[in-house]
Design a protein around this motif. Structure first.
Motif, PDB file in Angstrom:
ATOM      1  N   ILE A  86       0.831  -1.188  -0.180  1.00  0.00           N
ATOM      2  CA  ILE A  86       0.009  -0.005   0.005  1.00  0.00           C
ATOM      3  C   ILE A  86       0.722   1.180  -0.104  1.00  0.00           C
ATOM      4  N   ARG A  87       0.383   2.429  -0.578  1.00  0.00           N
ATOM      5  CA  ARG A  87       1.010   3.628  -0.324  1.00  0.00           C
ATOM      6  C   ARG A  87       0.903   4.007   1.097  1.00  0.00           C
ATOM      7  N   PRO A 132       6.060   4.512   6.494  1.00  0.00           N
ATOM      8  CA  PRO A 132       6.788   3.524   5.599  1.00  0.00           C
ATOM      9  C   PRO A 132       7.328   2.522   6.066  1.00  0.00           C
ATOM     10  N   GLY A 133       7.347   1.168   5.701  1.00  0.00           N
ATOM     11  CA  GLY A 133       7.895   0.073   6.402  1.00  0.00           C
ATOM     12  C   GLY A 133       7.015  -1.012   6.388  1.00  0.00           C
ATOM     13  N   ILE A 134       7.613  -2.190   6.930  1.00  0.00           N
ATOM     14  CA  ILE A 134       7.246  -3.652   6.876  1.00  0.00           C
ATOM     15  C   ILE A 134       6.565  -3.857   8.127  1.00  0.00           C
ATOM     16  N   VAL A 135       5.163  -4.152   8.063  1.00  0.00           N
ATOM     17  CA  VAL A 135       4.447  -4.498   9.180  1.00  0.00           C
ATOM     18  C   VAL A 135       4.036  -6.073   9.093  1.00  0.00           C
ATOM     19  N   TYR A 148       1.640  -9.787   6.066  1.00  0.00           N
ATOM     20  CA  TYR A 148       2.470  -9.015   5.821  1.00  0.00           C
ATOM     21  C   TYR A 148       2.213  -7.908   4.984  1.00  0.00           C
ATOM     22  N   VAL A 149       2.520  -6.517   5.559  1.00  0.00           N
ATOM     23  CA  VAL A 149       2.084  -5.354   4.849  1.00  0.00           C
ATOM     24  C   VAL A 149       3.184  -4.474   4.557  1.00  0.00           C
ATOM     25  N   LEU A 150       3.375  -4.071   3.452  1.00  0.00           N
ATOM     26  CA  LEU A 150       4.546  -3.129   3.155  1.00  0.00           C
ATOM     27  C   LEU A 150       3.872  -1.920   2.578  1.00  0.00           C
ATOM     28  N   ALA A 151       4.371  -0.958   3.650  1.00  0.00           N
ATOM     29  CA  ALA A 151       3.749   0.525   3.222  1.00  0.00           C
ATOM     30  C   ALA A 151       4.848   1.240   2.725  1.00  0.00           C
ATOM     31  N   VAL A 152       4.770   1.734   1.487  1.00  0.00           N
ATOM     32  CA  VAL A 152       5.702   2.259   0.699  1.00  0.00           C
ATOM     33  C   VAL A 152       5.506   3.877   0.298  1.00  0.00           C
ATOM     34  N   ASP A 153       6.525   4.789   0.236  1.00  0.00           N
ATOM     35  CA  ASP A 153       6.314   6.167  -0.107  1.00  0.00           C
ATOM     36  C   ASP A 153       6.089   6.348  -1.670  1.00  0.00           C
TER      37      ASP A 153
END
Ligand code: CU
Length: 223
Positions: A86-87, A132-135, A148-153
């Motif tokens: 996700i952003r 941003p980061g890995i959750v 896993y959720v990867l929040a990216v910029d």
């Protein structure tokens, strides 16, 4: 007009579109390319659930639009999907479609949160991923359940399918740092990185990881 359009390549339409925009007041189409992505493991086998995301070099990111929403459901005693990208600024819903109660917990620095035990049909208030980061998301009632959720910029991201392929569909021309990450890397290993130049001729971006993915934990046999 139709003949003219079909006789020139889509890439040459920029000035024409601008002219049309000036003439008609219609919004112009931004030029954007589709970049194919392929991921394989150490042995050359296709790798699914690889997150790929691209950050423009030297040009600003498009501003975030209306807040996006993503969904990670609990069904058949697993989180689904297993991997979500996700952003930053996206809200994530966690509906429970199972007969059993579930729970949601993250200890990750990028987003620590907890949704206490809830039952079928309940959709708790969404969780905003604002950094941003890995959750890593757990259900503390069922120890195999993990997402896993990867929040990216960046708004330019995708996830590989079973065949190990995906594509970034709307990349404006320019230079990018493109990264690839798989859940087995957690937040310990840095994502793989390449620099690419995007145009209508961009070749597929290929990634080879230096490991073989560990299969996702199966639900306990008693379920
Ligand atoms: Cu559970």
């Amino acid at each position: 007009m139709k003949n003219l359009l079909s006789s020139i390549s889509a890439r040459k339409l920029g000035p024409l579109m601008l002219a049309c925009t000036l003439a008609t007041g219609l919004p112009s189409l931004a030029l954007a390319a589709k970049v194919s992505v392929q991921a394989v493991d150490k042995n050359g086998a296709a790798m699914a659930d690889v997150v790929v995301y691209a950050t423009p070099i030297g040009t600003p990111l498009p501003p975030a639009g209306k807040a996006e929403t993503a969904t990670i459901s609990q069904s058949d005693m697993q989180f689904s999907p297993y991997v979500t990208v996700i952003r930053v600024g996206t809200q994530v819903k966690f509906p429970n479609y199972d007969k059993m109660e579930h729970h949601v917990k993250s200890f990750s620095a990028a987003k620590e949160f907890e949704i206490k035990t809830y039952e079928r049909g309940v959709v708790p208030p969404p969780v905003m991923f604002d950094k941003p980061g890995i959750v890593i998301v757990y259900c503390l009632l069922h120890n195999w359940m993990r997402a896993y959720v990867l929040a990216v910029d960046t708004p330019y991201f995708a996830k590989t399918e079973q065949a190990g392929t995906t594509s970034l569909d709307q990349l404006p021309d320019g230079n990018y740092e493109i990264r690839a990450w798989h859940p087995n890397m957690g937040s310990v290993k840095q994502p793989l990185v390449q620099t690419i130049k995007v145009s209508d001729q961009t070749p597929p971006v290929k990634w080879q990881f230096d490991f073989v993915p560990i299969p996702r934990k199966a639900k306990a046999a008693s379920y």
